[in-house]
Every structure is written in structure tokens, then in C-alpha cells.
Design a protein around this motif. Structure first.
Motif, PDB file in Angstrom:
ATOM      1  N   VAL A  45       0.833  -1.208   0.000  1.00 63.02           N
ATOM      2  CA  VAL A  45       0.000   0.000   0.000  1.00 63.02           C
ATOM      3  C   VAL A  45       0.866   1.255   0.000  1.00 63.02           C
ATOM      4  CG1 VAL A  45      -1.700   1.289   1.331  1.00 63.02           C
ATOM      5  CG2 VAL A  45      -1.954  -1.182   1.073  1.00 63.02           C
ATOM      6  N   THR A  46       1.955   1.239   0.806  1.00 63.32           N
ATOM      7  CA  THR A  46       2.852   2.395   0.847  1.00 63.32           C
ATOM      8  C   THR A  46       3.495   2.651  -0.519  1.00 63.32           C
ATOM      9  OG1 THR A  46       3.309   1.925   3.174  1.00 63.32           O
ATOM     10  CG2 THR A  46       4.820   3.406   2.032  1.00 63.32           C
ATOM     11  N   MET A  47       3.907   1.607  -1.188  1.00 66.73           N
ATOM     12  CA  MET A  47       4.497   1.756  -2.516  1.00 66.73           C
ATOM     13  C   MET A  47       3.494   2.328  -3.509  1.00 66.73           C
ATOM     14  SD  MET A  47       6.760  -1.756  -2.792  1.00 66.73           S
ATOM     15  CE  MET A  47       7.120  -1.396  -4.493  1.00 66.73           C
ATOM     16  N   ILE A  48       2.256   1.869  -3.411  1.00 66.08           N
ATOM     17  CA  ILE A  48       1.232   2.393  -4.333  1.00 66.08           C
ATOM     18  C   ILE A  48       0.961   3.874  -4.057  1.00 66.08           C
ATOM     19  CG2 ILE A  48      -1.188   2.182  -5.010  1.00 66.08           C
ATOM     20  CD1 ILE A  48      -0.958  -0.822  -4.499  1.00 66.08           C
ATOM     21  N   VAL A  49       0.897   4.247  -2.751  1.00 70.68           N
ATOM     22  CA  VAL A  49       0.664   5.660  -2.400  1.00 70.68           C
ATOM     23  C   VAL A  49       1.840   6.532  -2.855  1.00 70.68           C
ATOM     24  CG1 VAL A  49       0.367   7.264  -0.491  1.00 70.68           C
ATOM     25  CG2 VAL A  49      -0.890   5.104  -0.508  1.00 70.68           C
ATOM     26  N   ASN A  50       3.063   6.066  -2.643  1.00 71.43           N
ATOM     27  CA  ASN A  50       4.225   6.830  -3.082  1.00 71.43           C
ATOM     28  C   ASN A  50       4.257   6.989  -4.593  1.00 71.43           C
ATOM     29  OD1 ASN A  50       5.199   7.225  -0.499  1.00 71.43           O
ATOM     30  ND2 ASN A  50       6.485   5.386  -0.526  1.00 71.43           N
ATOM     31  N   ILE A  55       3.526  10.576  -9.216  1.00 71.18           N
ATOM     32  CA  ILE A  55       2.858  10.911 -10.480  1.00 71.18           C
ATOM     33  C   ILE A  55       2.101  12.221 -10.357  1.00 71.18           C
ATOM     34  CG2 ILE A  55       1.119  10.139 -12.121  1.00 71.18           C
ATOM     35  CD1 ILE A  55       1.912   7.263 -11.480  1.00 71.18           C
ATOM     36  N   TRP A  56       1.470  12.462  -9.212  1.00 68.90           N
ATOM     37  CA  TRP A  56       0.720  13.710  -9.003  1.00 68.90           C
ATOM     38  C   TRP A  56       1.654  14.922  -8.974  1.00 68.90           C
ATOM     39  CZ3 TRP A  56       0.590  17.142  -4.738  1.00 68.90           C
ATOM     40  CH2 TRP A  56      -0.422  18.106  -4.810  1.00 68.90           C
ATOM     41  N   ILE A  57       2.808  14.782  -8.291  1.00 68.03           N
ATOM     42  CA  ILE A  57       3.782  15.892  -8.249  1.00 68.03           C
ATOM     43  C   ILE A  57       4.334  16.171  -9.643  1.00 68.03           C
ATOM     44  CG2 ILE A  57       6.035  16.577  -7.367  1.00 68.03           C
ATOM     45  CD1 ILE A  57       5.373  15.115  -4.786  1.00 68.03           C
ATOM     46  N   LEU A  58       4.646  15.126 -10.382  1.00 70.47           N
ATOM     47  CA  LEU A  58       5.129  15.329 -11.751  1.00 70.47           C
ATOM     48  C   LEU A  58       4.093  16.017 -12.617  1.00 70.47           C
ATOM     49  CD1 LEU A  58       6.938  11.911 -12.395  1.00 70.47           C
ATOM     50  CD2 LEU A  58       7.987  14.135 -11.917  1.00 70.47           C
ATOM     51  N   LYS A  59       2.821  15.700 -12.378  1.00 71.73           N
ATOM     52  CA  LYS A  59       1.754  16.305 -13.166  1.00 71.73           C
ATOM     53  C   LYS A  59       1.532  17.756 -12.774  1.00 71.73           C
ATOM     54  CE  LYS A  59      -1.606  16.107 -16.176  1.00 71.73           C
ATOM     55  NZ  LYS A  59      -1.322  15.946 -17.623  1.00 71.73           N
ATOM     56  N   VAL A  60       1.530  18.033 -11.465  1.00 76.53           N
ATOM     57  CA  VAL A  60       1.280  19.398 -11.009  1.00 76.53           C
ATOM     58  C   VAL A  60       2.451  20.318 -11.356  1.00 76.53           C
ATOM     59  CG1 VAL A  60       0.941  20.833  -8.961  1.00 76.53           C
ATOM     60  CG2 VAL A  60      -0.309  18.693  -9.199  1.00 76.53           C
ATOM     61  N   MET A  61       3.678  19.884 -11.103  1.00 75.75           N
ATOM     62  CA  MET A  61       4.851  20.696 -11.385  1.00 75.75           C
ATOM     63  C   MET A  61       5.235  20.694 -12.852  1.00 75.75           C
ATOM     64  SD  MET A  61       5.477  21.885  -8.443  1.00 75.75           S
ATOM     65  CE  MET A  61       7.040  22.682  -8.746  1.00 75.75           C
ATOM     66  N   ASN A  62       4.529  19.986 -13.649  1.00 73.60           N
ATOM     67  CA  ASN A  62       4.742  19.954 -15.100  1.00 73.60           C
ATOM     68  C   ASN A  62       6.175  19.545 -15.438  1.00 73.60           C
ATOM     69  OD1 ASN A  62       4.188  20.136 -17.808  1.00 73.60           O
ATOM     70  ND2 ASN A  62       4.216  22.376 -17.878  1.00 73.60           N
ATOM     71  N   PHE A  63       6.615  18.458 -14.843  1.00 73.61           N
ATOM     72  CA  PHE A  63       7.939  17.940 -15.141  1.00 73.61           C
ATOM     73  C   PHE A  63       7.925  17.279 -16.506  1.00 73.61           C
ATOM     74  CE2 PHE A  63       8.718  18.278 -10.582  1.00 73.61           C
ATOM     75  CZ  PHE A  63      10.042  18.673 -10.564  1.00 73.61           C
TER      76      PHE A  63
END
Length: 300
Positions: A45-50, A55-63
Motif C-alpha cells: 500500500v505504501t508503494m502504491i501511495v508513493n 505521479i501527481w507531483i510530476l503532473k502538477v509541477m509539469n515535469f
């Protein structure tokens, strides 16, 4: 002995088995097994959350492969697009804008650009504030964009203006606290040139001479009191077809001969000079009449 005989012979010679033999199971059982499954599930579960957070940070920060958001990493350096805010000092070698847009530096108080040497000492500073633009350096220069010639330069000793024309459009003109050195003073076309001192004297001096020329007009000198023309070693030369001296005083002359009284109007006068240099007119006679009408010299 055949194989069958050997097997029958050995079946009766087997050792007796112990009746109280204990069996030891191999593996994890009971609460240990349940704890192991629980930790494996928690790790999953921890691996899935991480992974989801990454993925969310990459999407928000537009990496992307080229950079992050408005920040792009290129071969020539870093490229910023849009509005950027810097909360701490920025140390760069060069700052360029896009080819189709200007470079804007904006601050709520002022914008300060500092230049330092290899020892960290301040060598130049440019400050753009709300009230003034200040430049602090050893020498300040403004160059032309085409040929790079110096249009304006200033240092502690002098200020140099290299433009072809210096134009002052203020109503009060230009005020200089000290002397101004120039080889040529010229007015604009179809405009008059005027040198004026409203409350003091106007002095023009030159060791090799002062020349005033009016090629297509008159030369006029007007004063309220005396007009002095003085030459210490040379002479005063007046060269003209006609020389007129107006408003000269006229002396009185009493003719000795009766024939002179027949003239009702005197049209010819004699120019006389007093010992002090004063000029006056005396009615012309057969001889000189200056000595007879010298009363003007007595009252001068």
C-alpha cells in the motif's frame, strides 16, 4: 542372489521404530504468519501511495524531459517563460529575453544591479527606484547601437558628449556654474543667436582677437551709457562708403562779415574736436570756425 530374494531377506531385519517419536513442522504458522502478511500488505500500500504521489507531483509541477513548468534546460543554459519571482539573490552570467518580447525586471521597491570583482568588492551599481535612477561606477558610458561610438561618458574628471548635436529644449535654457569651452557657437537655421546676461556684464575675450561678422545684415551695438572703443597699441579703422555721426552738438558762430548774414539756413558744418576728444559741429565759414565756437568744449 536375485533382487527379489534380497528384498525378502531384508524385510525381517528392519529396526524397530520408537513409539514416542516427535514431529517438527517446517515453516511459519500462527500469528507470525499473519504479521508477515500484514507487513507485506502495508508495504504494498505504501508503494502504491508513493507512486501515486510521485505521479501527481510530476503532473502538477509539469515535469518534462526538457525541464519543469516554465523552466526549460537547454544546451545554452536555462530558459524561463512567463512571469518569474525570485525571493533570494540570483547569480547569473547573462540574462536574455525572447527574440519577440522584451525583458522586464519589476520590483515593489527598487531594482538594483551590482557588479563585483574576483575579491567580492563592489565595482559598479545601478539602482532604479521610485524617485531616481542612480549609477555608481568609475566611468559611465552610453554608446550608439550602430557603430558603438561613445555618445555620453562621465567620470570624476569630466563629462563628454559625443553626439553630433546637443539640443536643450527647456524654456530656461542651460545653466552653467563655471566656464564653457567650445570652438563654435551656432544657432539653428532661421533662428537668432542671442548671448545675454540679465543682471551682470557680458565679456568676450580672446588673446588673438574677437571677430564679429554679419554677412547679410547689420551690426548694431546699443548701450545706455558710454560706448568705448579702445585700442592700446593699434588704431581704430572705420572703412565705409558713408560714415554718419548723428546727434552731435552744434556750436554757435557769429560771422564777422555782413555777407554771411544773408544765409538764412546753414547747410554746411565743420567737424571739430575738443582737447578731451569730444566731437561737435560748427557752422562752416571761409576759414575754420572751431576756435570761435569752442564754448562746447568748456562745458564738456
Amino acid at each position: 542372489m536375485t533382487r527379489e530374494q534380497y528384498i525378502l531377506a531384508t524385510q525381517h531385519n528392519n529396526l524397530p521404530r520408537a513409539e514416542n517419536a516427535q514431529l517438527y513442522p517446517v515453516g511459519i504458522y500462527g500469528w507470525r504468519k499473519r504479521c508477515l502478511y500484514f507487513f507485506v500488505l502495508l508495504l504494498l500500500v505504501t508503494m502504491i501511495v508513493n507512486l501515486a504521489m510521485t505521479i501527481w507531483i510530476l503532473k502538477v509541477m509539469n515535469f518534462t524531459v526538457d525541464g519543469m513548468g516554465n523552466l526549460r534546460v537547454t544546451k545554452k543554459g536555462i530558459r524561463l517563460e512567463g512571469i518569474s519571482e525570485f525571493l533570494l539573490p540570483l547569480y547569473v552570467k547573462e540574462i536574455h529575453s525572447r527574440k519577440d518580447s522584451p525583458l522586464v525586471l519589476q520590483s515593489d521597491r527598487n531594482v538594483t544591479v551590482n557588479a563585483r570583482n574576483h575579491m567580492g568588492q563592489l565595482t559598479g551599481q545601478l539602482t532604479v527606484g521610485a524617485d531616481a535612477v542612480e549609477a555608481q561606477c568609475k566611468r559611465f558610458e552610453v554608446r550608439a547601437s550602430e557603430d558603438g561610438r561613445v555618445l555620453f561618458s562621465a567620470d570624476e574628471d569630466e563629462i563628454t558628449i559625443g553626439a553630433e548635436k546637443l539640443k536643450v529644449t527647456g524654456t530656461e535654457g542651460a545653466v552653467f556654474g563655471h566656464s564653457v569651452e567650445t570652438p563654435h557657437i551656432r544657432a539653428e537655421p532661421s533662428q537668432d543667436l542671442r548671448l545675454e546676461s540679465p543682471t551682470r556684464s557680458l565679456i568676450m575675450e580672446a588673446p588673438r582677437g574677437v571677430q564679429v561678422s554679419a554677412a547679410a545684415g547689420d551690426f548694431k551695438a546699443t548701450c545706455r551709457k558710454e560706448l568705448h572703443l579702445q585700442s592700446t597699441e593699434g588704431e581704430i579703422f572705420l572703412n565705409a562708403d558713408t560714415i554718419r555721426l548723428g546727434n552731435l552738438p552744434t556750436g554757435s558762430f557769429s560771422p564777422s562779415s555782413p555777407s554771411s548774414s544773408s544765409h538764412s539756413r546753414q547747410t554746411v558744418y565743420e567737424l571739430c574736436v575738443c582737447p578731451n576728444g569730444k566731437l561737435y559741429l560748427s557752422p562752416a565759414g571761409v576759414g575754420s570756425t572751431c576756435q570761435s565756437s569752442s564754448n562746447i568744449c568748456l562745458w564738456s
